[in-house]
Design a protein around this motif. Structure first.
Motif, short mmCIF file in Angstrom:
data_model
loop_
_atom_site.label_atom_id
_atom_site.label_comp_id
_atom_site.label_asym_id
_atom_site.label_seq_id
_atom_site.Cartn_x
_atom_site.Cartn_y
_atom_site.Cartn_z
N SER A 146 -14.73 1.53 -6.71
CA SER A 146 -14.72 2.97 -6.97
C SER A 146 -13.32 3.56 -6.83
CB SER A 146 -15.69 3.66 -6.01
OG SER A 146 -15.61 5.06 -6.16
N ARG B 176 -10.73 5.07 -9.62
CA ARG B 176 -10.31 6.46 -9.51
C ARG B 176 -8.80 6.58 -9.65
NH1 ARG B 176 -8.40 10.18 -6.05
NH2 ARG B 176 -8.10 8.68 -4.35
N LYS C 73 -18.00 -2.35 -3.26
CA LYS C 73 -18.36 -1.09 -3.91
C LYS C 73 -17.26 -0.04 -3.75
CE LYS C 73 -21.84 2.57 -3.66
NZ LYS C 73 -23.09 3.02 -2.97
#
Length: 569
Positions: A62, A66, A58
């Protein structure tokens, strides 16, 4: 948008032959093994992280999105925008990712160094299984290939250690160019490095925006290879027709195709498609059965193509029947056609013969049994088949006919045809003898053996439970149904088996395998040029290993009806 490679290049404004094929690397040609997630989890644990596997995935997803999601942040008005980078920037990016993922570590420096070095090792990467054959095919066909990647300079070490990639160059790497895909500046640098117009280049990649849209906006035809979600951070996007950017730019949409990477082998014969009708040179059509045999047969096809070109013969490859059928309607091209190569099994040969009457056929045996090729002593060699075509070695063989359908090997009525019917109902992909086991068992349990009545002109009606009509001596598993049969005597050989039960079928099979069935009192051996088969109830029929309906049926022979490229007898 599932256009073929060939259709893409025909419709994208391609003004000349393709000179370069450029591949993205990670996700297109190679994948991390162990996966990125597995490597991060195990190395993080080794350095003291207590995060669960799910949490590592996870966080990585992410943070990767980004830092490297800048291409997706460009809207339709600003895209594609230039995205600058260099070696130091790439290293800092990965340091930030590792620090963010493993925030439970007091010091992430050593963890980062190990991860950074891990992904610099060739042993940490594997080629997709279809890559080596595809690159070899394109290399044999004379295409120049390059790599274009958003990796960093570690990619050089990786490619040098992976044989299929080691010989491909140049390598254009974003950290060395100064811009990341899909930047216009990246693709301008690519075109400058290759030294040819963009319409002579094809870009192949698995990232929709970086590889496909970026290339298409630069005037480069793009082929989208959809590998699937191999990593948690990879955002695999379908090439959807409903995307606003494509709806607003038909020019870009026309330059994009989706396919499996093995379909790039179609490019091996693509330049032949650009030939004009007025200056058509001698050529052959190659009808390929996409599900015949195994992937290892592909090299035989490539050898055939290369050898034909050595002889000055243009090869044209067709995986779809309707495309070849349309080509055959062109009288200019048909005049310079030397013949059609049936690249597959006996079913492919029969299919080509039935669809293109009167044309010489060459057989490249890629199937399971290849009975006709074995009978005519055609070697399993692409080069040898090309030599037969170039030297014009042909033989005339008889053809059987049932209704309006022609066959080369045999036809059967009864138990054998019931097995074939069941096997084909189960067929989904490449076929082998093992696929017949369950259908044989099902037919042994369930077939009822209706009586067959055979009417040969000038003879009394004959009865049987199983009828096999052959044009050549042996059938599947090399079973010698009619040892004296000949494909050049103008006759069909009939073997009529008089009894019907599970025991009798097993008995007959054993006797046929031993070659002694023709001596049994309940087996009749007959020759005929024409026969009508009727039955007490509908009985399945098969020809050349394919279902062919039900009785009643009429069978006849067409003497010397087919011309085949084959060695002299």
């Amino acid at each position: 948008m599932n256009t073929s490679v060939r259709s893409l290049l025909e419709n994208s404004g391609q003004k000349g032959p393709i000179e370069w094929i450029v591949f993205d690397v990670v996700g297109t040609l190679i994948y991390a093994n162990p996966s990125v997630a597995d490597a991060y989890f195990s190395i993080g644990r080794r350095h003291g992280s207590q995060l669960s596997y799910e949490e590592v995935c996870k966080r990585f997803r992410s943070e990767f999105r980004r830092i490297y999601g800048d291409a997706d942040d460009c809207d339709d008005n600003s895209f594609p925008c230039d995205i600058a980078t260099d070696e130091q920037q790439e290293r800092r990016n990965w340091q930030r990712i590792v620090s963010s993922v493993f925030s439970d570590l007091h010091d992430t420096k050593r963890c980062f160094e190990e991860l950074f070095e891990h992904f610099a090792q060739p042993e940490s990467w594997c080629c997709f299984e279809d890559v080596a054959d595809t690159l070899a095919a394109l290399d044999r066909a004379g295409f120049r290939m390059a790599l274009a990647s958003n990796f960093d300079s570690r990619l050089h070490r990786i490619c040098e250690g992976i044989p299929p990639l080691s010989l491909i160059g140049p390598r254009l790497i974003s950290s060395e160019i100064g811009y990341r895909k899909p930047s216009p500046s990246f693709y301008r640098a690519l075109i400058a490095k290759l030294g040819c117009p963009p319409d002579r280049v094809v870009m192949v990649g698995d990232d929709w925006k970086n590889d496909i849209v970026g290339a298409a906006r630069a005037g480069i035809s793009a082929i989208y290879v959809k590998r699937g979600d191999t990593e948690p951070h990879r955002k695999q996007m379908d090439p959807p027709d409903e995307r606003d950017s494509l709806q607003e730019s038909p020019r870009i949409a026309s330059k994009v195709s989706t396919c499996k990477i093995t379909r790039l082998m179609d490019l091996a014969v693509l330049p032949a498609e650009n030939q004009t009708e007025s200056n058509a040179s001698p050529w052959v059509a190659i009808q390929r059965n996409p599900i015949s045999g195994t992937s290892s047969r592909r090299n035989l096809l490539l050898d055939l193509i290369a050898r034909l070109r050595e002889h000055g013969i243009t090869p044209r490859l067709y995986s779809h029947r309707d495309r070849l059928d349309r080509r055959m309607q062109n009288p200019h091209l048909r005049r310079s056609l030397l013949g059609i190569v049936a690249a597959g099994g006996d079913g492919t040969v029969g299919d080509v013969m039935n669809r293109h009457e009167g044309l010489p056929i060459a057989v490249l045996p890629l199937g399971t049994e290849n009975l006709l090729a074995r009978y005519l002593q055609i070697p399993r060699s692409g080069r040898a088949v090309a030599d037969l075509i170039a030297e014009g070695h042909t033989r005339r063989v008889d053809v059987g006919q049932i209704g309006g359908r022609k066959f080369l090997l045999m036809a059967s009525f009864g138990f054998d045809a019931d097995v074939v019917r069941r096997a084909h109902e189960r067929r989904r992909s490449s076929f082998s003898q093992w696929n017949y086991i369950q259908p044989i068992l099902a037919s042994l349990r369930n077939y009822q053996y209706p009586q067959l009545h055979l009417k040969i002109p000038g003879q009394e009606t004959r009865n049987a439970k199983l009828c096999v009509i052959v044009n050549i001596p042996s059938y599947a598993l090399r079973l010698p149904f009619a040892k004296q049969a000949s494909a050049s005597d103008g006759q069909l050989d009939l073997r009529l088996f008089g009894r019907g039960s599970t025991f009798q079928m097993l008995r007959y099979f054993y006797k046929v395998a031993m070659g002694t069935h023709e001596r049994l009192p309940d087996v009749q051996s007959v020759q005929a040029t024409q026969v009508r088969i009727e039955s007490d109830e509908p009985v399945p029929v098969q020809v050349d290993g394919d279902p062919a309906g039900w009785t009643p049926a009429e069978v006849s022979v067409l003497p010397s009806a087919l011309e085949v490229f084959a060695p002299k007898p």
